[in-house]
Motif scaffolding. Structure first.
Motif, short mmCIF file in Angstrom:
data_model
loop_
_atom_site.label_atom_id
_atom_site.label_comp_id
_atom_site.label_asym_id
_atom_site.label_seq_id
_atom_site.Cartn_x
_atom_site.Cartn_y
_atom_site.Cartn_z
N ILE A 273 41.32 104.93 17.29
CA ILE A 273 40.57 104.73 18.52
C ILE A 273 39.81 106.01 18.88
N ILE A 274 38.58 105.85 19.27
CA ILE A 274 37.76 106.96 19.76
C ILE A 274 37.50 106.73 21.25
N SER A 275 37.72 107.76 22.02
CA SER A 275 37.52 107.65 23.46
C SER A 275 36.58 108.75 23.95
N GLU A 276 36.41 108.83 25.26
CA GLU A 276 35.55 109.86 25.84
C GLU A 276 35.98 111.27 25.45
N VAL A 277 37.28 111.46 25.21
CA VAL A 277 37.82 112.78 24.91
C VAL A 277 37.19 113.37 23.65
N HIS A 278 36.88 112.48 22.69
CA HIS A 278 36.29 112.95 21.43
C HIS A 278 34.92 113.56 21.63
N PHE A 279 34.23 113.19 22.69
CA PHE A 279 32.84 113.58 22.86
C PHE A 279 32.61 114.60 23.97
N GLU A 280 33.63 114.94 24.71
CA GLU A 280 33.39 115.73 25.91
C GLU A 280 32.85 117.13 25.63
N ASN A 281 33.12 117.68 24.42
CA ASN A 281 32.61 119.01 24.08
C ASN A 281 31.31 118.97 23.28
N LEU A 282 30.88 117.77 22.89
CA LEU A 282 29.71 117.65 22.01
C LEU A 282 28.43 117.53 22.85
N THR A 283 28.16 118.53 23.62
CA THR A 283 27.05 118.47 24.58
C THR A 283 25.68 118.54 23.92
N ARG A 284 25.62 118.99 22.65
CA ARG A 284 24.34 119.15 21.97
C ARG A 284 24.04 118.01 21.00
N LEU A 285 24.93 117.03 20.93
CA LEU A 285 24.81 115.97 19.94
C LEU A 285 23.54 115.15 20.12
N GLN A 286 22.82 114.94 19.01
CA GLN A 286 21.60 114.14 19.02
C GLN A 286 21.66 112.98 18.04
N VAL A 287 22.49 113.11 16.99
CA VAL A 287 22.62 112.07 15.98
C VAL A 287 24.09 111.69 15.85
N LEU A 288 24.39 110.39 15.95
CA LEU A 288 25.76 109.90 15.84
C LEU A 288 25.78 108.72 14.89
N ASP A 289 26.42 108.88 13.73
CA ASP A 289 26.55 107.82 12.74
C ASP A 289 28.02 107.63 12.39
N LEU A 290 28.60 106.54 12.90
CA LEU A 290 29.98 106.17 12.59
C LEU A 290 30.02 104.83 11.87
N SER A 291 28.90 104.38 11.33
CA SER A 291 28.75 103.03 10.80
C SER A 291 29.72 102.75 9.65
N GLY A 292 30.10 101.47 9.54
CA GLY A 292 30.92 101.03 8.41
C GLY A 292 32.36 101.48 8.44
#
Length: 641
Positions: A273-292
């Motif tokens: 499971i991925i939740s908000e916690v995984h992303f809270e430090n990724l403030t510069r993220l522009q590309v997100l690919d978790l496909s498949g």
């Protein structure tokens, strides 16, 4: 190129890059510029090899010969390189070095070398061990990408501790990544993608703390992401696509990479499971690919992301059933893919507002999303729209932006008539409930339509003959099967000289097959089954349509003999003439259908779907798995002998 250049006796810099010297050799006199420090002949298209006199340029610091030779030219030796003892930058990328006996020995004679680029040069050998590497303390950039070494990664690479950039993508390396990779502590860029590397990532990788870009896609790497990845806190780009990584993705690994702008993890076996916690430090993220990945993304509906994404691919991740509300705060997305994400319910009203300003490619296919599309999408910047296999209903948008090229709206519940879309190129609207005719719509599609699939609807009337050779003259794929069309097949079908697939099955077409069809010499797929067509098989079919792979005429009212000319279809794999009124004997040369009788020759044709009736079964094949299917059906006729 005139030798009067030699009058420039103090010349230190000569740049002739991106000119076209096709037909002449690299002049020998270039080797006479004794004071030359910089020579750039990249992308100049010279013929022949490289003159050995370039070895006289002993003061040279930079030599760029990338793509300097025509692709038919070969280099037979690099011995002259050993004299360029001052050389710091050498780029031979794009040359043909397949005839060079020992490229490494020549390069290893350059003690001052800092940059070595030899990508796409046809190398197939690399030494497994080296007693001494001359450029161990000086080399900062090594690019050997796109070769075919068929080797394990050499351990001596770990001795070049000065390296900051190492590019070995698509070079035929296999086996495990050696522990010595950790000795390259100065690396900021590492690309090992597109090889056959396997096993777990060595723990020594944690020593690459300066790494800003890590590219290892398209290998067979296994294990999980924790224990090594969280140490690489300087990473800006992480690309691990298409590997065999598994396990969950703890927030303590990727979630600590606060400098990340691009994250590619698609095509693995990551779960959890991925939740908000995984992303809270990724403030510069522009590309997100978790496909498949079988990942469940569990994010609260009130969450406001700390980043602004440009590219999002969550295909086959568990997102639903609610439409992700956090997307309404993303105002810079250009590409959004949420295919097979188990999203249900109605498309939220806010979505078209946020997508109108930036999204160029949208894929929401294979969900359970319902509702109606806006009557106009002209305010958007869409280029590609994929909404197939959902529950959308109501009329199609009457207006589209001029930027739209591809529409994939199949397998929904759209109703009404086909609008006028003058700019579209690829249109898939099969398996809906569209009705009415075509004369008021596609005749005004003047933007170069090449692919049209309107099958499995309720369309009726005649095909408008007057626009086939004008508005639709660029078509190479036309599927009108499983509708209620009637009348004759227009003779203007012969103007579609680019046509490769013509699918008209299961309609009410009548009359004879137009003679003009013989102009469609690129046809490899012709299906006229289940209509009311009459006449005999035209002899010209075997003469003109020599590329045919599939020919289905079943369930019509064709008559006469089966002509022997059909045996000229050398590529034919499917021949279905069943349920007609053919008479006479089976042609004696029917065994000359080369591909059909062969156990080893298979064509590379590809069809989205195909019906094959064989042995009492109506088999429906999907996508490109037809290459091995071969079928000959002459049943339910009046054949004798």
């Amino acid at each position: 190129m005139n030798s009067s250049l030699l009058a420039l006796s103090h010349l230190e810099r000569l740049d002739l890059s991106f000119n076209d010297f096709s037909g002449i050799r690299i002049p020998e006199f270039i080797g006479s510029f004794k004071k030359l420090r910089y020579l750039n002949l990249s992308s100049t298209n010279f013929m022949g090899g490289i003159p050995a006199r370039l070895g006289n340029l002993s003061s040279l610091y930079v030599l760029d010969l990338s793509d300097a030779l025509h692709f038919t030219s070969h280099v037979d030796n690099l011995d002259w390189l050993s004299h360029l003892t001052s050389l710091k930058h050498l780029d031979l990328s794009g040359l043909n070095l397949t005839d060079v006996p020992d490229w490494f020995s020549s390069v290893n004679m350059l003690p001052s070398l800092q940059v070595l680029s030899m990508s796409s040069v046809g190398l197939d050998t690399i030494p497994a061990s080296v007693v001494h590497v001359n450029f161990t303390s000086s080399l900062t950039v090594l690019d050997l990408a796109s070769n075919n070494f068929n080797s394990t990664l050499p351990k001596w690479l770990g001795n070049i501790t000065s390296l900051t950039q190492l590019d070995l993508h698509h070079s035929g390396f296999y086996g495990v990544i050696p522990d010595t990779i950790g000795d390259l502590g100065s690396l900021t860029f590492l690309d090992l993608g597109g090889n056959q590397l396997e096993g777990i990532v060595p723990r020594s990788m944690v020593d690459l703390r300066r790494l800003k870009e890590l590219h290892m896609p398209s290998n067979q790497l296994t294990g999980n992401l924790s224990g090594w990845l969280e140490q690489m806190t300087n990473l800006i780009i992480l690309d691990l696509r298409s590997n065999l990584f598994n396990g969950s993705m703890p927030s303590s690994s990727v979630g600590k990479l606060s400098n990340l702008t691009e994250l590619y993890l698609g095509g693995n076996s990551l779960g959890g499971i991925i939740s908000e916690v995984h992303f809270e430090n990724l403030t510069r993220l522009q590309v997100l690919d978790l496909s498949g990945n079988p990942i469940t993304i569990s994010i609260g509906q009130s969450w406001v992301p700390p980043f602004q994404l440009r590219y999002v691919d969550l295909t086959k991740c568990q997102l639903g059933p609610q439409f992700p509300e956090w997307l309404q705060f993303q105002t810079q997305i250009q590409v959004l893919s949420m295919d097979y994400c188990k999203i249900a319910g109605t498309m939220p009203a806010w979505f078209w507002n946020i997508s109108s300003s930036t999204i160029t490619a949208l894929d929401l296919s294979n969900n359970q999303i319902g509702g109606k599309l806006p009557s106009s999408l002209k305010f958007t910047k869409l280029e590609r729209l994929y909404l197939k296999s959902n529950r959308f209903e109501g009329p199609l948008p009457t207006m589209l932006p001029s930027t739209v090229q591809t529409l994939y709206l199949s397998n929904n519940s759209f109703t009404g008539q086909l609008p006028i879309w003058p700019h579209v190129t690829f249109v898939f609207i099969s398996d809906n409930m569209l009705d009415g005719g075509l004369s008021s719509s596609i005749c005004q599609w003047t933007g170069g339509l090449v692919y049209l699939d309107l099958s499995k609807n309720k369309l009726l009337g005649q095909i408008p003959y007057y626009c086939l050779g004008k508005s639709l003259q660029n078509l190479y794929y036309l599927d009108l099967g499983n509708n209620h069309f009637s009348g004759e097949i227009p003779h203007t079908i012969g103007f579609l000289s680019e046509l490769q697939l013509l699918q008209l099955k299961n309609n009410s077409f009548s009359g004879e097959v137009p003679l003009s069809l013989k102009n469609c010499t690129n046809l490899w797929f012709l299906d006229l089954a289940q209509n009311n067509l009459v006449g005999s098989i035209m002899l010209w079919m075997g003469e003109n349509l020599r590329q045919l792979v599939v020919l289905r005429l079943r369930s019509n009212m064709f008559f006469g003999v089966i002509p022997w000319q059909l045996a000229r279809f050398e590529q034919l794999q499917i021949l279905d003439l069943a349920n007609n009124n053919f008479s006479g004997s089976i042609p004696h040369n029917i065994g000359n259908l080369n591909t059909m009788r062969s156990t080893s020759q298979y064509s590379d044709f590809c069809s989205d779907e195909l019906d094959v009736f064989t042995k009492g079964q109506d088999l429906h094949y999907l996508q490109c798995n037809m290459q091995l299917m071969k079928s000959l059906d002459l049943s339910n006729n009046h054949l004798i002998g």
